[in-house]
Design an enzyme around this catalytic site. Structure first.
Site, mmCIF file in Angstrom:
data_model
loop_
_atom_site.group_PDB
_atom_site.id
_atom_site.type_symbol
_atom_site.label_atom_id
_atom_site.label_comp_id
_atom_site.label_asym_id
_atom_site.label_seq_id
_atom_site.Cartn_x
_atom_site.Cartn_y
_atom_site.Cartn_z
ATOM 1 N N HIS A 16 52.157 53.345 -9.193
ATOM 2 C CA HIS A 16 52.410 52.515 -7.994
ATOM 3 C C HIS A 16 51.071 52.265 -7.307
ATOM 4 C CE1 HIS A 16 55.122 51.548 -4.374
ATOM 5 N NE2 HIS A 16 53.881 51.200 -4.031
ATOM 6 N N HIS A 18 48.432 49.313 -5.228
ATOM 7 C CA HIS A 18 48.151 48.011 -4.598
ATOM 8 C C HIS A 18 46.699 47.662 -4.864
ATOM 9 C CE1 HIS A 18 51.936 47.919 -2.294
ATOM 10 N NE2 HIS A 18 51.799 49.234 -2.333
ATOM 11 N N LEU A 19 46.472 46.572 -5.590
ATOM 12 C CA LEU A 19 45.084 46.158 -5.873
ATOM 13 C C LEU A 19 44.648 44.967 -5.030
ATOM 14 C CD1 LEU A 19 44.568 46.480 -9.745
ATOM 15 C CD2 LEU A 19 43.709 47.976 -7.937
ATOM 16 N N ARG A 20 45.609 44.349 -4.318
ATOM 17 C CA ARG A 20 45.294 43.177 -3.467
ATOM 18 C C ARG A 20 44.720 42.032 -4.302
ATOM 19 N NH1 ARG A 20 48.518 45.837 -0.153
ATOM 20 N NH2 ARG A 20 47.495 47.248 1.285
ATOM 21 N N ASN A 44 53.027 42.577 -3.789
ATOM 22 C CA ASN A 44 53.169 42.097 -2.401
ATOM 23 C C ASN A 44 51.898 41.408 -1.896
ATOM 24 O OD1 ASN A 44 51.909 44.672 -2.342
ATOM 25 N ND2 ASN A 44 52.590 45.104 -0.266
ATOM 26 N N LYS A 99 59.727 44.780 -8.528
ATOM 27 C CA LYS A 99 59.708 45.583 -7.296
ATOM 28 C C LYS A 99 60.584 44.938 -6.230
ATOM 29 C CE LYS A 99 58.253 48.526 -4.147
ATOM 30 N NZ LYS A 99 56.918 48.661 -3.614
ATOM 31 N N HIS A 138 61.391 50.006 -2.810
ATOM 32 C CA HIS A 138 60.895 50.627 -1.576
ATOM 33 C C HIS A 138 62.147 50.943 -0.766
ATOM 34 C CE1 HIS A 138 57.880 50.933 1.859
ATOM 35 N NE2 HIS A 138 59.067 51.193 2.401
ATOM 36 N N HIS A 172 57.615 56.098 -4.072
ATOM 37 C CA HIS A 172 56.955 56.935 -3.060
ATOM 38 C C HIS A 172 57.938 57.710 -2.196
ATOM 39 C CE1 HIS A 172 57.891 53.344 -0.795
ATOM 40 N NE2 HIS A 172 56.874 52.661 -1.266
ATOM 41 N N ASP A 244 50.499 54.834 -4.580
ATOM 42 C CA ASP A 244 50.698 53.910 -3.453
ATOM 43 C C ASP A 244 49.383 53.721 -2.693
ATOM 44 O OD1 ASP A 244 52.026 52.062 -1.943
ATOM 45 O OD2 ASP A 244 52.999 53.508 -0.630
ATOM 46 N N HIS A 248 43.334 48.753 3.198
ATOM 47 C CA HIS A 248 43.254 47.756 4.272
ATOM 48 C C HIS A 248 41.839 47.853 4.814
ATOM 49 C CE1 HIS A 248 47.603 46.886 4.684
ATOM 50 N NE2 HIS A 248 47.773 48.152 4.345
ATOM 51 N N ALA A 260 49.810 49.715 7.688
ATOM 52 C CA ALA A 260 50.301 50.895 6.960
ATOM 53 C C ALA A 260 49.671 50.959 5.581
ATOM 54 C CB ALA A 260 51.814 50.821 6.839
HETATM 55 O O1 DOR Z 1 51.957 52.141 3.580
HETATM 56 C C1 DOR Z 1 52.256 51.213 2.834
HETATM 57 N N1 DOR Z 1 51.364 50.249 2.519
HETATM 58 N N2 DOR Z 1 53.487 51.143 2.344
HETATM 59 C C2 DOR Z 1 53.922 50.096 1.636
HETATM 60 O O2 DOR Z 1 55.038 50.094 1.230
HETATM 61 C C3 DOR Z 1 53.049 48.932 1.409
HETATM 62 C C4 DOR Z 1 51.642 49.301 1.496
HETATM 63 C C5 DOR Z 1 50.717 48.110 1.596
HETATM 64 O O3 DOR Z 1 50.902 47.173 0.813
HETATM 65 O O4 DOR Z 1 49.823 48.141 2.406
HETATM 66 ZN ZN ZN Z 2 53.390 50.502 -2.181
#
Ligand code: DOR
Ligand code: ZN
Length: 342
Positions: A16, A18-20, A44, A99, A138, A172, A244, A248, A260
Site C-alpha cells: 500500500h 502513495h507515489l503521487r 488517489n 481500491k 479504506h 491499513h 501507506d 505531503h 493526513a
Molecule cells: O493518511 C492518509 N493519507 N490516509 C489515506 O488514506 C490517504 C493518504 C494520502 O493519500 O495522503
Molecule cells: Zn493510503
C-alpha cells in the site's frame, strides 16, 4: 532469541503505497524503489486513476521516475460502481487490484462510494470476483474519528458475505476489531503500516501536536496497537505489510489544516527490523510479513532483490525533497547496509 547483527530481507513488498505524481513523484519514488522489489500503487491522484489509458500512463511515469531501480509498480484503479465486466476484462492485465474509498473519507477521495448498497455494487464486484481482481478498501465511516474503522467492520462483513470469492483487503487496519474480523471471513485480508505498529493517539496528540504522525485512519489505543503487533509478529497468514507511506509537502503538514499521511518509505524496513528484534520475533516471520504472505495472496512474483540491514544506529534525514519522514532527525537502531539485485 539471539538476533544476528545483519538481517537479509528477500524481495520486500509494500502492499500500500502513495507515489503521487509530477514533481513529488520524482522526489520520492526512488525511496521506495531502492529498498522494495515492488509495491501496490494507490490511485488517489487528482483526478483519480479510473481508465486503462490513465493507469498505463501513470505506470509509465512511475517507471521513468524510478530510473534504473529494480522495482515493479503493481497498479490499481480507483473503484467506481459503474465498472462493468467488459471494462474490467480489458484492464485486468494492467492492474493488481482496485481500491475503494468511501466518498470524502481521506485525501482525494471525493469521487468514492457512498451508501454501500450491495445491489448498486453487485455488477462491478461480481465481475471482479469472476476475474479474480482483489478489492482493497479504506474502511472508515464518517462517524466519530476514533470509531470510524470499528464502525466499518459490519460493512466489510456484509461485502465479504455477499461476494464470498472476492478477495477483500482491509487496508491499513488500526483496531483490534479489524484483526478479529479476519478470523470470521475466509475472504478478508489486511495490510498493516509500520507507523500503526509504533504509535498510538498519544504520540500524535498526547503532548505537543505532531503533524507528521497525523494520518487516516488515525492511530488508536494501546490495546489496538497490541492486536496489530501480535498479528504482524506472528506472521498472520492473512496480514501483509503495506506502508501507506503518504508524502505531503512540509508546508501542507506543518499548517492549520494539516494533510493526513505519514511518510515512511525511506525508513520502513529499518523500523520493521527494529521492531521484530525488540520483540524477539523470528526473522522468518518478518520475511513473511514483508513479502511471502503478499506473494501468496496476490499471486505475484516480484523481481529479485536482497536488502541487507545491519544493527547500526541511523539518524533519519530531516527531509526528502521537502517531505519530512517519520522520526526525522531521530536515531533508529537499524541501517540499510547493502542492496543486492538478483
Ligand atoms: O493518511 C492518509 N493519507 N490516509 C489515506 O488514506 C490517504 C493518504 C494520502 O493519500 O495522503
Ligand atoms: Zn493510503
Amino acid at each position: 532469541m539471539l538476533y544476528p547483527d545483519t538481517i537479509t530481507l528477500t524481495n520486500p513488498l509494500d502492499m500500500h503505497l502513495h507515489l503521487r505524481d509530477g514533481e513529488m513523484l520524482h522526489h520520492i519514488a526512488r525511496e521506495s524503489a531502492k529498498s522494495f522489489s515492488g509495491a501496490i500503487i494507490m490511485p488517489n491522484l487528482v483526478p483519480p486513476v479510473t481508465s486503462k489509458e490513465e493507469v498505463q500512463a501513470y505506470r509509465k511515469r512511475i517507471v521513468e521516475a524510478i530510473g534504473d531501480e529494480t522495482f515493479t509498480p503493481y497498479m490499481t484503479l480507483f473503484f467506481k460502481p459503474t465498472y462493468d465486466k467488459t471494462f474490467l476484462e480489458s484492464v485486468k492485465n494492467d492492474i493488481a487490484a482496485i481500491k475503494l474509498y468511501p466518498a470524502g473519507i481521506t485525501t482525494n477521495s471525493e469521487g468514492g462510494v457512498s451508501g454501500f448498497d450491495i445491489e448498486e455494487l453487485r455488477p462491478a464486484l461480481e465481475a471482479m470476483e469472476e476475474l479474480d481482481i482483489p478489492l482493497c478498501i479504506h474502511g472508515e465511516t464518517n462517524g466519530f474519528v476514533m470509531d470510524r474503522e470499528a464502525e466499518f467492520v459490519p460493512i466489510y462483513e456484509k461485502l465479504a458475505a455477499a461476494f464470498p470469492k472476492l478477495k477483500i483487503i482491509m487496508e491499513h487496519i488500526t483496531t483490534k476489531e479489524s484483526v478479529a474480523a479476519l478470523e470470521r471471513f475466509e475472504n478478508l485480508y489486511a495490510t498493516i503500516t509500520v507507523h500503526h505498529l509504533y504509535i498510538t493517539l498519544d504520540d500524535v496528540a498526547g503532548g505537543m501536536l505532531n503533524p507528521h504522525l497525523f494520518c487516516k485512519p488515525i492511530a488508536k489505543r494501546p490495546e489496538d496497537r497490541e492486536a496489530l503487533l501480535k498479528a504482524a509478529l506472528e506472521a498472520h497468514p492473512k496480514v501483509m505489510f503495506g506502508s501507506d507511506s503518504a508524502p505531503h509537502p512540509r508546508h501542507a503538514k506543518e499548517s492549520c489544516g494539516c494533510a493526513a499521511g505519514v511518510f515512511t518509505a525511506p525508513v520502513a524496513l529499518q523500523l520493521l527490523a527494529q521492531l521484530f528484534e525488540h520483540h524477539g520475533a523470528p526473522l522468518e516471520h518478518l520475511q513473511q510479513f514483508v513479502s511471502g504472505t503478499a506473494q501468496k495472496i496476490y499471486g505475484i512474483t516480484p523481481p529479485s532483490k536482497n536488502v541487507i540491514l545491519e544493527k547500526k544506529p541511523y539518524t533519519v534525514k530531516e527531509t526528502y525533497g521537502g517531505v519530512v519522514p517519520m522520526y526525522a532527525g531521530e536515531t533508529i537502531d537499524f541501517s540499510i547496509r547493502e542492496i543486492q539485485h538478483g
